[in-house]
Enzyme design. Structure first.
Site, PDB file in Angstrom:
ATOM      1  N   SER A 111     -23.977 -78.083 -73.832  1.00  0.00           N
ATOM      2  CA  SER A 111     -23.200 -77.178 -72.993  1.00  0.00           C
ATOM      3  C   SER A 111     -21.800 -76.939 -73.582  1.00  0.00           C
ATOM      4  O   SER A 111     -21.685 -76.445 -74.698  1.00  0.00           O
ATOM      5  CB  SER A 111     -23.149 -77.751 -71.573  1.00  0.00           C
ATOM      6  OG  SER A 111     -22.736 -76.782 -70.659  1.00  0.00           O
TER       7      SER A 111
ATOM      8  N   HIS B 284     -30.464 -76.643 -66.634  1.00  0.00           N
ATOM      9  CA  HIS B 284     -29.366 -76.981 -67.544  1.00  0.00           C
ATOM     10  C   HIS B 284     -29.433 -78.480 -67.825  1.00  0.00           C
ATOM     11  O   HIS B 284     -28.689 -79.263 -67.240  1.00  0.00           O
ATOM     12  CB  HIS B 284     -28.032 -76.591 -66.892  1.00  0.00           C
ATOM     13  CG  HIS B 284     -26.860 -76.603 -67.828  1.00  0.00           C
ATOM     14  ND1 HIS B 284     -26.805 -75.816 -68.954  1.00  0.00           N
ATOM     15  CD2 HIS B 284     -25.691 -77.303 -67.792  1.00  0.00           C
ATOM     16  CE1 HIS B 284     -25.654 -76.019 -69.571  1.00  0.00           C
ATOM     17  NE2 HIS B 284     -24.963 -76.930 -68.891  1.00  0.00           N
TER      18      HIS B 284
ATOM     19  N   ASP C 148     -32.114 -72.113 -67.055  1.00  0.00           N
ATOM     20  CA  ASP C 148     -30.705 -72.524 -67.020  1.00  0.00           C
ATOM     21  C   ASP C 148     -29.896 -71.524 -66.204  1.00  0.00           C
ATOM     22  O   ASP C 148     -29.853 -70.344 -66.527  1.00  0.00           O
ATOM     23  CB  ASP C 148     -30.153 -72.601 -68.455  1.00  0.00           C
ATOM     24  CG  ASP C 148     -28.837 -73.355 -68.540  1.00  0.00           C
ATOM     25  OD1 ASP C 148     -28.050 -73.287 -67.577  1.00  0.00           O
ATOM     26  OD2 ASP C 148     -28.589 -73.999 -69.572  1.00  0.00           O
TER      27      ASP C 148
END
Length: 223
Positions: free
Chosen positions: A120, A205, A174
């Site tokens: 991320s 995610h 996600d």
């Protein structure tokens, strides 16, 4: 004596005299311990003795979370992620990671034995630091992420770094970093001639077991 980065890290070595080094950057609001459990899984998948360095991002107020202070590599002002980008914060983390890579080189790891990985926000910094670094690293692993500071990449990309193999992976569901973002980064890099492997998984995610297997085989190949 060269300056050492003052960032705190969790360091795990899977055995004596590690031959490779993986610097792994966590996501927003997590910390260096977040990905420590993955080391055991990678070890079981036959990774040679490796040093893992998991830095803790600094604690800063994060706009999108109402200014709440948490560990973050840079501020996020907008769900869009790329509008009103915190370029100053991104570049500050880029400099920190460059220093962290230099620390490992000073400890005796050749750049081609160092992999930069991130999830991320950590993945965004992996792209940022890995493609603009002074050293051609062994590889980059960019998980559930996107490419920051896109408009300066052309002028700042080091030609040698076009040769760095990249493993990019993303969850199809996600809702934090949309898969389109991950795809856009991969297509942009492929268009520049970067060797990118792209994998998608039926997840949100996060990171899944199948992906860890892919990471292990990538690490075995590049290290």
């Amino acid at each position: 004596m060269s300056m050492q980065s003052n960032i705190e890290c969790v360091v795990v070595e899977t055995g004596p005299n590690p031959t490779g080094c993986v610097i792994w950057l966590h996501g927003l609001g997590a910390d260096g311990y977040d990905f420590v459990p993955i080391v055991k899984e990678l070890e079981q998948l036959g990774l040679p003795n490796t040093r893992f360095v998991f830095p803790h991002a600094p604690k800063i107020p994060v706009s999108i979370n109402g200014g709440y202070v948490m560990r973050a590599w840079y501020d996020i002002k907008n769900v869009d992620l790329q509008r009103q980008e915190d370029e100053g914060g991104i570049r500050q983390s880029q400099a920190t990671i460059k220093q962290l890579i230099d620390d490992q080189i000073n400890l005796g790891f050749a750049p081609e034995k160092i992999v930069l990985a991130g999830f991320s926000q950590g993945g965004a910094i992996t792209y940022q630091a890995g493609l603009r670094g002074n050293h051609k690293l062994a590889g980059l692993i960019a998980l559930s992420t996107y490419l920051p500071c896109e408009n300066t990449l052309d002028t700042e990309l080091k030609p040698a770094n076009l040769g760095i193999p990249v493993l990019a992976a993303h969850g199809e569901q996600d809702n934090i970093v949309l898969i389109e973002r991950g795809e856009k980064a991969v297509n942009l890099l492929k268009a520049k001639g970067v060797d990118v492997q792209w994998h998608t998984y039926p997840m949100a995610h996060s990171v899944c077991g199948e992906e860890v297997v892919e990471i292990a085989s990538f690490l075995k190949r590049v290290l």
